[in-house]
Design an enzyme around this catalytic site. Structure first.
Site, PDB file in Angstrom:
ATOM      1  NE  ARG A  38      24.759   7.146  41.149  1.00 18.35           N
ATOM      2  CZ  ARG A  38      24.746   7.363  42.460  1.00 18.35           C
ATOM      3  NH1 ARG A  38      25.054   6.387  43.290  1.00 18.35           N
ATOM      4  NH2 ARG A  38      24.435   8.559  42.929  1.00 18.35           N
ATOM      5  CG  HIS A  39      26.811   9.921  37.528  1.00 22.17           C
ATOM      6  ND1 HIS A  39      27.270  10.262  38.788  1.00 22.17           N
ATOM      7  CD2 HIS A  39      25.464  10.007  37.596  1.00 22.17           C
ATOM      8  CE1 HIS A  39      26.258  10.551  39.569  1.00 22.17           C
ATOM      9  NE2 HIS A  39      25.140  10.399  38.880  1.00 22.17           N
ATOM     10  NE  ARG A 115      24.616  13.598  37.609  1.00 21.28           N
ATOM     11  CZ  ARG A 115      23.743  14.584  37.498  1.00 21.28           C
ATOM     12  NH1 ARG A 115      24.173  15.814  37.231  1.00 21.28           N
ATOM     13  NH2 ARG A 115      22.449  14.369  37.640  1.00 21.28           N
ATOM     14  CD  GLU A 217      14.255  12.333  37.222  1.00 17.34           C
ATOM     15  OE1 GLU A 217      14.384  11.888  38.392  1.00 17.34           O
ATOM     16  OE2 GLU A 217      15.203  12.787  36.564  1.00 17.34           O
ATOM     17  CG  HIS A 310      21.441   9.746  35.816  1.00 20.11           C
ATOM     18  ND1 HIS A 310      22.244  10.800  36.175  1.00 20.11           N
ATOM     19  CD2 HIS A 310      21.123   9.950  34.504  1.00 20.11           C
ATOM     20  CE1 HIS A 310      22.405  11.618  35.134  1.00 20.11           C
ATOM     21  NE2 HIS A 310      21.738  11.121  34.117  1.00 20.11           N
ATOM     22  CG  ASP A 311      20.856   7.358  41.641  1.00 16.98           C
ATOM     23  OD1 ASP A 311      20.339   8.058  40.752  1.00 16.98           O
ATOM     24  OD2 ASP A 311      20.958   7.738  42.828  1.00 16.98           O
ATOM     25  CB  SER A 312      16.770   7.361  38.636  1.00 19.46           C
ATOM     26  OG  SER A 312      17.432   8.064  37.596  1.00 19.46           O
TER      27      SER A 312
END
Length: 412
Positions: A38-39, A115, A217, A310-312
């Site tokens: 994740r960033h 990011r 999304e 990303h967290d997703s």
């Protein structure tokens, strides 16, 4: 200044077996690593004028970068993580100390947002300073790369309905009344523009609605989304190192309140991205990329692959591959800022077999807030993960054949 410790004794107790299971048996050699990251630390995504401003009469702190962009501190934290990972890789003899990696032995691919690309660049600078290791990404910045874009790819109305039902069922698992009441008190929600102008005066009594539209999304509107945005902003303020009287305007006083609030953020992510139907659909491109690198083309793949999303991406990936439940110690986020799922292919020379080990490598809340340099002597946090289809032994390893079967099935 009073120091707040984000630490749960229960979480630590649950995580202890995983933490202790990191010793490498004699004769095991690390052969390949894929890091799904994740960033790192960013400014809040919800800028002034949006849900943050609508939810409180209070003034929000200013950030030194636009909303959603990696902060300067986020870059420093990622350099530290890269340096730590380089030390570990050198210790395992996958790279040599003091030398640049061989050409094409390291490959970095990031989603094409500031990011994520910046995170990959800072990681590479920390891991391989002065070396020519490019970070690859789509040419057009500011647009989502299909590999990392967690959108619904089934255009049928039946799947959309199925996905929404799954999200609604997932949401029902969480009791959030106490969290909403605490949040309303912290932000003075009764005096907010949302209450005064739109007559939305109670998060606890509000209703969530979910959507699963083709090429979009998974979405939510209502109190869960508001709660996620607010708690995310407080969390990032804490990580950024803002004085505690600026973090949530000094209203978060203890560890128990952080735990209560963090339920909103974790429940939002779990609701949208961890129901099995949704996760398998939105994670498919990423699953296929990982399958190609670790299974289908393992003989020609780079020794080290870095993916930054990303967290997703991480939340849906963990569900799509059917990982067993995990608990991260010294962290309230289920998918922490800068955290990494590290897939490791090992060779057992005595047993003449290949094995897979998967760890969550991340910075604790205090390491993030205190900008703590990471080394093998002052390490990042590590928790061993396990796939339901590939049970691990006492040291955290599972047979490569079972791992390959899990990946092939998920990539179908």
């Amino acid at each position: 200044m009073k120091k707040i410790f984000w630490f749960s004794a229960l979480a630590a107790a649950m995580a202890t077996p995983a933490v202790m299971a990191q010793t490498v048996p004699q004769g095991y050699q690390l052969q390949q690593v894929l890091i799904m990251s994740r960033h790192n630390l960013r400014a809040p995504l919800a800028n002034n004028g949006s849900v943050l401003e609508q939810s409180t009469p209070n003034k929000w702190p200013e950030w030194d970068v636009p909303g959603g962009q990696l902060t300067t501190k986020g870059g420093v934290l990622e350099v530290y993580m890269g340096h730590y990972m380089r030390e570990w890789l050198a210790e395992q003899k996958l790279v040599a100390n003091g030398e640049c990696p061989e050409s094409k032995s390291v490959y970095a691919w990031a989603n094409s947002l500031q990011r994520t690309v910046a995170t990959a660049q800072f990681f590479i600078n920390g891991a391989f300073p002065g070396c020519d290791v490019p970070v690859h990404h789509q040419e057009k910045m500011g647009t989502m790369d299909p590999t990392f874009n967690p959108v619904i790819t089934d255009e049928s109305a039946a799947f959309s309905e199925q996905a929404v039902n799954a999200m609604e069922a997932q949401r029902q698992q969480y009791a959030l009344g106490e969290s909403y009441k605490l949040l309303e008190k912290i932000v003075h929600y009764a005096q907010s523009p949302a209450c005064k102008e739109k007559h939305q005066c109670s998060l606890a009594e509000g209703k969530d609605t979910f959507s699963a539209k083709y090429q979009q999304e998974p979405g939510a509107s209502g109190p869960l989304k508001v709660g996620n945005s607010l708690v995310d902003a407080f969390t990032l303020q804490y990580y950024e190192g803002m004085p505690m009287d600026q973090v949530a305007w000094g209203e978060i006083k203890n560890e128990q309140q952080w735990q209560t609030l963090s339920k909103l953020k974790n429940s939002y992510q779990d609701t949208l991205f961890t129901s099995a139907d949704v996760a398998r659909n939105v994670a498919k491109p990423l699953v296929k990329y990982i399958d190609k690198t670790l299974v289908e083309e393992v003989g020609s793949a780079p020794k080290i692959t870095l993916l930054v999303g990303h967290d997703s991406n991480i939340a849906s990936l963990l569900t799509a591959l059917d990982f067993t439940p995990y608990q991260l110690h010294d962290q309230h986020e289920r998918t922490p800022i800068g955290g990494k799922i590290v897939f490791q292919r090992w060779h057992d020379t005595a047993g003449k077999r290949d094995l897979m080990k998967i760890e969550y490598v991340y910075q604790s809340s205090e390491q993030l807030r205190n900008t703590q340099p990471l080394t093998l002597k002052s390490p990042a946090q590590r928790v061993t993960l396990a796939l339901k289809g590939c049970p691990v032994d006492n040291a955290g390893f599972c047979p490569i054949e079972k791992f390959n079967a899990v990946m092939r099935d998920a990539a179908k």
